[in-house]
Design a protein around this motif. Structure first.
Motif, short mmCIF file in Angstrom:
data_model
loop_
_atom_site.label_atom_id
_atom_site.label_comp_id
_atom_site.label_asym_id
_atom_site.label_seq_id
_atom_site.Cartn_x
_atom_site.Cartn_y
_atom_site.Cartn_z
N TRP A 1 0.83 -1.21 0.00
CA TRP A 1 0.00 0.00 0.00
C TRP A 1 0.87 1.26 0.00
CZ3 TRP A 1 -0.78 4.43 2.77
CH2 TRP A 1 -1.91 5.18 2.42
N THR A 2 1.97 1.25 0.75
CA THR A 2 2.83 2.43 0.77
C THR A 2 3.47 2.68 -0.60
OG1 THR A 2 4.79 1.18 1.51
CG2 THR A 2 3.36 2.11 3.22
N LEU A 3 3.70 1.61 -1.36
CA LEU A 3 4.20 1.77 -2.72
C LEU A 3 3.15 2.48 -3.58
CD1 LEU A 3 6.29 1.20 -4.97
CD2 LEU A 3 5.19 -1.02 -5.30
N TYR B 1 -7.47 8.94 3.50
CA TYR B 1 -7.69 7.98 2.41
C TYR B 1 -8.77 6.93 2.70
CZ TYR B 1 -3.25 9.93 0.89
OH TYR B 1 -2.26 10.80 0.51
N GLY B 2 -9.21 6.85 3.94
CA GLY B 2 -10.19 5.84 4.30
C GLY B 2 -9.55 4.77 5.17
N PRO B 3 -10.28 4.23 6.16
CA PRO B 3 -9.70 3.28 7.12
C PRO B 3 -9.56 1.88 6.55
CG PRO B 3 -12.02 3.64 7.59
CD PRO B 3 -11.67 4.57 6.47
N GLY B 4 -8.63 1.15 7.12
CA GLY B 4 -8.43 -0.25 6.78
C GLY B 4 -8.27 -1.07 8.05
N VAL B 5 -7.93 -2.36 7.90
CA VAL B 5 -7.72 -3.24 9.05
C VAL B 5 -6.37 -2.91 9.68
CG1 VAL B 5 -7.46 -5.63 9.80
CG2 VAL B 5 -9.09 -5.06 7.99
N ALA C 1 -8.18 3.47 0.06
CA ALA C 1 -8.18 3.27 1.51
C ALA C 1 -6.94 2.50 1.96
CB ALA C 1 -9.44 2.51 1.93
N VAL C 2 -6.46 2.82 3.16
CA VAL C 2 -5.30 2.12 3.72
C VAL C 2 -5.64 0.64 3.83
CG1 VAL C 2 -3.71 1.97 5.65
CG2 VAL C 2 -4.74 4.17 5.05
#
Length: 225
Positions: free
Chosen positions: A39-41, A91-95, A51-52
């Motif tokens: 995701w960081t890429l 960006y929006g939440p993730g797990v 979203a993350v």
């Protein structure tokens, strides 16, 4: 431009100070979480990475998925809780991943599945050599699914899964029969169905259930019909 400005604001105000703090104080003194390097890429390349997302490295228990690459530094990036919250707000939440340790629950599940593959493969190999007076016909499609499972034949495209190929569902011979229970027209041996002995058939049914049973004295599905 607006997305780029947000990104630079995150880097300068939160991410760089957070990484410096983690490096200086160590993991024991910093309340940190982990983000997928994949995701960081995307975040580094695209103006809006979505979203993350930690689904490529994290499991439902909040730890790392077991995989061959055991070096967590090559899978995740450590950030402070403050940075995590900022990224999620932008960006929006993730797990959330609170640990870079491999999940023991998932690891045990993976090892159990690998053992099951080995046992089933050996069982069928041993039983498949036995002669029988009749043939039990079975859908080639289902047998292919079972072989993909025991041999763990991951798709050649895509990223696959850490668990590998899942076991098939119930044996489904209904694809070979019409609504009256008779063989459908133009069925071909190997392409649509295969023949196995009673020992292998009983093993499949006891392990997976399903049916219906189709028994012939030869490999011709239209025999006696």
């Amino acid at each position: 431009m607006e997305q780029r400005a947000k990104k630079m604001d995150l880097i300068n105000k939160y991410i760089n100070p957070s990484l410096n703090q983690i490096e200086e104080k160590g993991s024991a003194e910093v309340n940190r979480v982990y983000i997928s390097l994949y995701w960081t890429l995307k975040w580094n390349v695209f103006s809006n990475p979505g979203a993350v997302c930690n689904l490529d490295v994290g499991c439902k228990h909040g730890a790392l998925q077991p995989c061959k690459d055991v070096d967590s530094s090559r899978r995740v990036l450590a950030v402070s809780m403050e940075v995590w919250r900022k990224l999620c707000s932008y960006y929006g939440p993730g797990v959330m991943l609170k640990t870079a340790d491999v999940c023991q629950i998932c690891l045990n599940h993976k090892l159990d599945l690998e053992q099951r593959r080995k046992q089933e493969h050996e069982q069928v190999q041993n039983d498949d050599t036995k002669k029988d007076t009749v043939w039990y016909l079975i859908s080639t499609h289902w047998v292919t699914q079972w072989r993909n499972f025991v041999q763990n034949n991951q798709p050649k495209t895509g990223r696959g899964t850490w668990l590998g190929v899942p076991p098939p569902g119930e044996v489904d011979n209904s694809v070979l029969l019409d609504k009256n229970g008779n063989p459908k027209k133009n069925l071909k041996l190997a392409l649509h169905y295969r023949g196995i002995n009673k020992k292998v058939w009983d093993f499949f049914i006891s392990s997976y259930g399903g049916g219906p049973v189709i028994v012939r004295h030869s490999l011709n599905i239209y025999e006696d019909n």
